[in-house]
Motif scaffolding. Structure first.
Motif, short mmCIF file in Angstrom:
data_model
loop_
_atom_site.label_atom_id
_atom_site.label_comp_id
_atom_site.label_asym_id
_atom_site.label_seq_id
_atom_site.Cartn_x
_atom_site.Cartn_y
_atom_site.Cartn_z
N LEU A 110 0.82 -1.22 0.00
CA LEU A 110 0.00 0.00 0.00
C LEU A 110 0.85 1.27 0.00
N SER A 111 2.15 1.13 0.22
CA SER A 111 3.02 2.31 0.16
C SER A 111 3.46 2.60 -1.28
N ARG A 112 3.14 1.67 -2.21
CA ARG A 112 3.54 1.85 -3.61
C ARG A 112 2.34 1.57 -4.52
N LEU A 113 1.23 2.21 -4.21
CA LEU A 113 -0.02 1.85 -4.89
C LEU A 113 0.02 1.97 -6.40
N ALA A 114 0.55 3.09 -6.90
CA ALA A 114 0.53 3.29 -8.35
C ALA A 114 1.34 2.19 -9.05
N GLU A 115 2.50 1.84 -8.47
CA GLU A 115 3.32 0.77 -9.07
C GLU A 115 2.61 -0.59 -8.99
N GLU A 116 1.95 -0.84 -7.88
CA GLU A 116 1.26 -2.12 -7.73
C GLU A 116 0.13 -2.24 -8.76
N ILE A 117 -0.61 -1.15 -8.95
CA ILE A 117 -1.71 -1.17 -9.92
C ILE A 117 -1.16 -1.34 -11.34
N ALA A 118 0.02 -0.79 -11.59
CA ALA A 118 0.64 -0.93 -12.91
C ALA A 118 1.04 -2.39 -13.19
N ARG A 119 1.07 -3.23 -12.16
CA ARG A 119 1.44 -4.64 -12.36
C ARG A 119 0.26 -5.49 -12.85
N ILE A 120 -0.95 -4.91 -12.89
CA ILE A 120 -2.12 -5.72 -13.26
C ILE A 120 -2.91 -5.07 -14.42
N PRO A 121 -2.22 -4.83 -15.55
CA PRO A 121 -2.90 -4.15 -16.67
C PRO A 121 -4.05 -4.95 -17.29
N SER A 122 -4.07 -6.28 -17.09
CA SER A 122 -5.15 -7.09 -17.69
C SER A 122 -6.44 -7.07 -16.87
N SER A 123 -6.44 -6.37 -15.75
CA SER A 123 -7.64 -6.33 -14.90
C SER A 123 -8.81 -5.68 -15.62
N ASP A 124 -9.98 -6.20 -15.38
CA ASP A 124 -11.18 -5.56 -15.95
C ASP A 124 -11.54 -4.31 -15.15
N MET A 125 -11.34 -4.36 -13.84
CA MET A 125 -11.45 -3.19 -12.97
C MET A 125 -10.50 -3.48 -11.80
N VAL A 126 -10.03 -2.42 -11.15
CA VAL A 126 -9.22 -2.59 -9.94
C VAL A 126 -10.15 -2.38 -8.75
N HIS A 127 -10.17 -3.37 -7.84
CA HIS A 127 -11.11 -3.37 -6.71
C HIS A 127 -10.47 -2.66 -5.52
N LEU A 128 -11.12 -1.60 -5.06
CA LEU A 128 -10.58 -0.79 -3.95
C LEU A 128 -11.43 -1.01 -2.71
#
Ligand code: DX5
Ligand code: ZN
Length: 217
Positions: free
Chosen positions: A12-30
Protein backbone atom coordinates in the motif's frame (compact mmCIF):
# COMPACT_ATOMS: atom_id res chain seq x y z
CA UNK A 1 -15.90 -13.15 -17.14
CA UNK A 2 -14.28 -10.21 -15.41
CA UNK A 3 -11.37 -10.25 -12.95
CA UNK A 4 -11.27 -7.35 -10.50
CA UNK A 5 -8.11 -7.69 -8.35
CA UNK A 6 -8.18 -6.22 -4.86
CA UNK A 7 -5.17 -4.13 -3.87
CA UNK A 8 -5.77 -4.81 -0.16
CA UNK A 9 -2.89 -7.31 -0.16
CA UNK A 10 -0.62 -5.22 -2.36
CA UNK A 11 2.14 -2.97 -1.03
CA UNK A 12 0.00 0.00 0.00
CA UNK A 13 3.02 2.31 0.16
CA UNK A 14 3.54 1.85 -3.61
CA UNK A 15 -0.02 1.85 -4.89
CA UNK A 16 0.53 3.29 -8.35
CA UNK A 17 3.32 0.77 -9.07
CA UNK A 18 1.26 -2.12 -7.73
CA UNK A 19 -1.71 -1.17 -9.92
CA UNK A 20 0.64 -0.93 -12.91
CA UNK A 21 1.44 -4.64 -12.36
CA UNK A 22 -2.12 -5.72 -13.26
CA UNK A 23 -2.90 -4.15 -16.67
CA UNK A 24 -5.15 -7.09 -17.69
CA UNK A 25 -7.64 -6.33 -14.90
CA UNK A 26 -11.18 -5.56 -15.95
CA UNK A 27 -11.45 -3.19 -12.97
CA UNK A 28 -9.22 -2.59 -9.94
CA UNK A 29 -11.11 -3.37 -6.71
CA UNK A 30 -10.58 -0.79 -3.95
CA UNK A 31 -11.58 -1.96 -0.45
CA UNK A 32 -12.63 1.09 1.55
CA UNK A 33 -13.00 0.20 5.26
CA UNK A 34 -13.86 2.65 8.03
CA UNK A 35 -13.07 0.71 11.22
CA UNK A 36 -16.79 0.82 12.16
CA UNK A 37 -18.80 -1.19 9.63
CA UNK A 38 -15.89 -3.65 9.62
CA UNK A 39 -13.13 -4.04 12.23
CA UNK A 40 -10.40 -2.79 9.89
CA UNK A 41 -9.36 0.56 8.45
CA UNK A 42 -7.86 1.07 4.99
CA UNK A 43 -8.12 4.30 2.99
CA UNK A 44 -10.73 6.89 2.10
CA UNK A 45 -11.82 9.22 -0.63
CA UNK A 46 -8.58 11.24 -0.83
CA UNK A 47 -6.58 8.10 -1.66
CA UNK A 48 -9.21 6.94 -4.15
CA UNK A 49 -9.04 10.34 -5.85
CA UNK A 50 -5.24 10.04 -6.09
CA UNK A 51 -5.49 6.54 -7.55
CA UNK A 52 -7.96 7.88 -10.15
CA UNK A 53 -5.41 10.49 -11.18
CA UNK A 54 -2.67 7.86 -11.59
CA UNK A 55 -4.22 5.04 -13.59
CA UNK A 56 -6.39 4.68 -16.67
CA UNK A 57 -7.70 1.28 -15.49
CA UNK A 58 -11.33 1.13 -14.41
CA UNK A 59 -11.90 1.41 -10.65
CA UNK A 60 -14.38 -0.63 -8.58
CA UNK A 61 -14.87 0.83 -5.07
CA UNK A 62 -16.19 -1.59 -2.43
CA UNK A 63 -17.41 0.56 0.44
CA UNK A 64 -17.37 -1.30 3.76
CA UNK A 65 -18.40 1.82 5.64
CA UNK A 66 -21.21 3.28 7.65
CA UNK A 67 -23.45 5.93 6.09
CA UNK A 68 -23.17 4.93 2.41
CA UNK A 69 -26.22 7.18 1.85
CA UNK A 70 -23.86 10.12 2.32
CA UNK A 71 -20.61 8.69 0.96
CA UNK A 72 -21.46 6.46 -2.02
CA UNK A 73 -22.46 9.38 -4.31
CA UNK A 74 -19.19 11.14 -3.41
CA UNK A 75 -17.06 8.12 -4.35
CA UNK A 76 -19.08 7.89 -7.57
CA UNK A 77 -17.37 11.09 -8.73
CA UNK A 78 -13.99 9.29 -8.96
CA UNK A 79 -14.58 5.65 -9.90
CA UNK A 80 -16.33 3.55 -12.52
CA UNK A 81 -18.34 1.38 -10.13
CA UNK A 82 -19.45 1.90 -6.52
CA UNK A 83 -20.62 -0.96 -4.29
CA UNK A 84 -22.14 -0.31 -0.87
CA UNK A 85 -23.43 -2.74 1.77
CA UNK A 86 -27.20 -3.01 2.13
CA UNK A 87 -26.68 -3.72 5.84
CA UNK A 88 -25.37 -0.17 6.31
CA UNK A 89 -27.82 1.63 4.01
CA UNK A 90 -30.91 3.61 5.02
CA UNK A 91 -32.36 3.93 1.50
CA UNK A 92 -30.52 1.54 -0.83
CA UNK A 93 -32.75 2.26 -3.84
CA UNK A 94 -31.99 5.97 -3.56
CA UNK A 95 -28.23 5.31 -3.21
CA UNK A 96 -28.27 3.24 -6.42
CA UNK A 97 -30.07 6.09 -8.18
CA UNK A 98 -27.63 8.71 -6.85
CA UNK A 99 -24.62 6.67 -8.03
CA UNK A 100 -26.11 6.21 -11.50
CA UNK A 101 -26.87 9.93 -11.70
CA UNK A 102 -23.08 10.39 -11.78
CA UNK A 103 -22.77 8.01 -14.79
CA UNK A 104 -21.15 5.41 -12.53
CA UNK A 105 -22.13 1.74 -12.24
CA UNK A 106 -24.13 1.11 -9.06
CA UNK A 107 -23.91 -2.05 -6.98
CA UNK A 108 -24.97 -3.42 -3.63
CA UNK A 109 -23.21 -6.04 -1.52
CA UNK A 110 -24.45 -8.69 0.89
CA UNK A 111 -22.55 -10.02 3.91
CA UNK A 112 -22.71 -13.83 4.27
CA UNK A 113 -25.64 -13.62 6.73
CA UNK A 114 -27.88 -11.45 4.50
CA UNK A 115 -30.30 -13.16 2.14
CA UNK A 116 -30.68 -12.13 -1.50
CA UNK A 117 -34.44 -12.56 -1.26
CA UNK A 118 -34.56 -9.65 1.21
CA UNK A 119 -33.07 -7.40 -1.52
CA UNK A 120 -34.69 -8.86 -4.63
CA UNK A 121 -36.47 -5.56 -5.38
CA UNK A 122 -33.11 -3.80 -5.71
CA UNK A 123 -31.73 -6.07 -8.44
CA UNK A 124 -33.42 -4.34 -11.41
CA UNK A 125 -32.10 -1.00 -10.12
CA UNK A 126 -28.48 -2.22 -9.89
CA UNK A 127 -25.63 -2.73 -12.37
CA UNK A 128 -23.98 -5.38 -10.17
CA UNK A 129 -24.71 -7.53 -7.11
CA UNK A 130 -21.79 -8.53 -4.86
CA UNK A 131 -22.13 -11.73 -2.85
CA UNK A 132 -19.42 -11.84 -0.17
CA UNK A 133 -17.72 -15.22 0.12
CA UNK A 134 -15.97 -14.22 3.38
CA UNK A 135 -16.98 -11.96 6.28
CA UNK A 136 -15.84 -8.52 5.05
CA UNK A 137 -12.87 -6.91 6.77
CA UNK A 138 -9.71 -8.76 5.82
CA UNK A 139 -7.93 -10.28 2.85
CA UNK A 140 -6.54 -13.80 2.84
CA UNK A 141 -9.54 -15.58 4.41
CA UNK A 142 -10.97 -18.94 3.27
CA UNK A 143 -13.65 -19.06 0.57
CA UNK A 144 -17.09 -19.91 2.00
CA UNK A 145 -18.32 -22.73 -0.24
CA UNK A 146 -21.72 -22.53 1.46
CA UNK A 147 -22.33 -19.19 -0.28
CA UNK A 148 -22.67 -20.94 -3.67
CA UNK A 149 -26.35 -21.60 -3.05
CA UNK A 150 -26.88 -17.84 -2.61
CA UNK A 151 -24.90 -17.20 -5.82
CA UNK A 152 -27.15 -19.66 -7.69
CA UNK A 153 -30.32 -18.01 -6.33
CA UNK A 154 -28.96 -14.58 -7.25
CA UNK A 155 -28.18 -15.79 -10.77
CA UNK A 156 -31.75 -17.08 -11.04
CA UNK A 157 -33.11 -13.67 -9.99
CA UNK A 158 -30.85 -11.78 -12.41
CA UNK A 159 -31.57 -14.22 -15.22
CA UNK A 160 -29.44 -13.85 -18.33
CA UNK A 161 -29.44 -10.04 -18.14
CA UNK A 162 -25.83 -9.47 -19.16
CA UNK A 163 -25.72 -5.81 -18.10
CA UNK A 164 -26.14 -6.78 -14.41
CA UNK A 165 -22.89 -8.29 -13.18
CA UNK A 166 -22.75 -10.91 -10.40
CA UNK A 167 -19.56 -10.50 -8.37
CA UNK A 168 -18.04 -12.67 -5.64
CA UNK A 169 -15.39 -11.43 -3.20
CA UNK A 170 -13.26 -13.29 -0.68
CA UNK A 171 -11.01 -16.32 -0.95
CA UNK A 172 -11.19 -16.45 -4.76
CA UNK A 173 -8.21 -18.35 -6.22
CA UNK A 174 -7.45 -20.89 -8.96
CA UNK A 175 -8.88 -23.50 -6.56
CA UNK A 176 -12.24 -21.79 -6.00
CA UNK A 177 -13.01 -19.61 -9.02
CA UNK A 178 -14.41 -22.51 -11.05
CA UNK A 179 -16.98 -23.30 -8.38
CA UNK A 180 -18.13 -19.67 -8.26
CA UNK A 181 -18.31 -19.42 -12.06
CA UNK A 182 -20.31 -22.64 -12.27
CA UNK A 183 -22.76 -21.23 -9.68
CA UNK A 184 -23.34 -18.19 -11.91
CA UNK A 185 -20.83 -15.52 -10.91
CA UNK A 186 -19.28 -13.55 -13.81
CA UNK A 187 -17.10 -11.03 -11.95
CA UNK A 188 -14.42 -12.09 -9.47
CA UNK A 189 -12.46 -10.18 -6.85
CA UNK A 190 -9.10 -11.77 -6.05
CA UNK A 191 -6.69 -10.15 -3.62
CA UNK A 192 -4.05 -12.44 -2.19
CA UNK A 193 -4.28 -14.87 -5.13
CA UNK A 194 -3.15 -12.09 -7.49
CA UNK A 195 -0.69 -10.14 -5.34
CA UNK A 196 1.01 -13.18 -3.80
CA UNK A 197 1.60 -14.59 -7.29
CA UNK A 198 5.05 -14.22 -8.82
CA UNK A 199 3.47 -12.56 -11.85
CA UNK A 200 0.24 -10.86 -10.84
CA UNK A 201 -0.90 -10.07 -14.37
CA UNK A 202 -0.37 -13.65 -15.53
CA UNK A 203 -2.51 -14.75 -12.57
CA UNK A 204 -5.29 -12.35 -13.64
CA UNK A 205 -5.31 -14.00 -17.08
CA UNK A 206 -5.17 -17.52 -15.64
CA UNK A 207 -8.10 -16.79 -13.31
CA UNK A 208 -10.14 -15.47 -16.24
CA UNK A 209 -9.38 -18.58 -18.32
CA UNK A 210 -10.38 -20.84 -15.45
CA UNK A 211 -13.64 -18.95 -14.94
CA UNK A 212 -14.45 -19.21 -18.66
CA UNK A 213 -13.75 -22.93 -18.68
CA UNK A 214 -15.96 -23.63 -15.66
CA UNK A 215 -18.80 -21.41 -16.84
CA UNK A 216 -19.01 -23.30 -20.11
CA UNK A 217 -19.37 -26.67 -18.38
C1 DX5 B 1 -12.59 -8.44 2.18
C2 DX5 B 1 -12.42 -7.62 0.94
C3 DX5 B 1 -11.85 -8.36 -0.19
C4 DX5 B 1 -10.46 -8.89 0.02
C5 DX5 B 1 -10.27 -10.08 -0.83
O1 DX5 B 1 -13.35 -7.75 3.09
O2 DX5 B 1 -13.67 -7.10 0.53
O3 DX5 B 1 -11.93 -7.63 -1.40
O4 DX5 B 1 -9.46 -7.96 -0.28
O5 DX5 B 1 -9.03 -10.64 -0.54
P1 DX5 B 1 -8.75 -12.20 -0.79
O6 DX5 B 1 -8.92 -12.43 -2.25
O7 DX5 B 1 -7.36 -12.36 -0.31
O8 DX5 B 1 -9.78 -12.97 0.02
ZN1 ZN C 1 -13.81 -6.22 -1.48
Amino acid sequence: MRITPSILNADLSRLAEEIARIPSSDMVHLDVMDGHFVPNLTFGIAVVESIRANTSLKLDAHLMIEDPDLWAPRYAEFVDSVTFHVEAARDPALILKEIKARSTRAAFALKPGTSIESCADLIPLADMVLIMTVEPGFGGQSFMHEMMEKVRRTRALIGEEKSIYLQVDGGVSLDTIGEAAAAGADTFVAGSAVFKAEEPDAMVRLLREKAHASHAQ
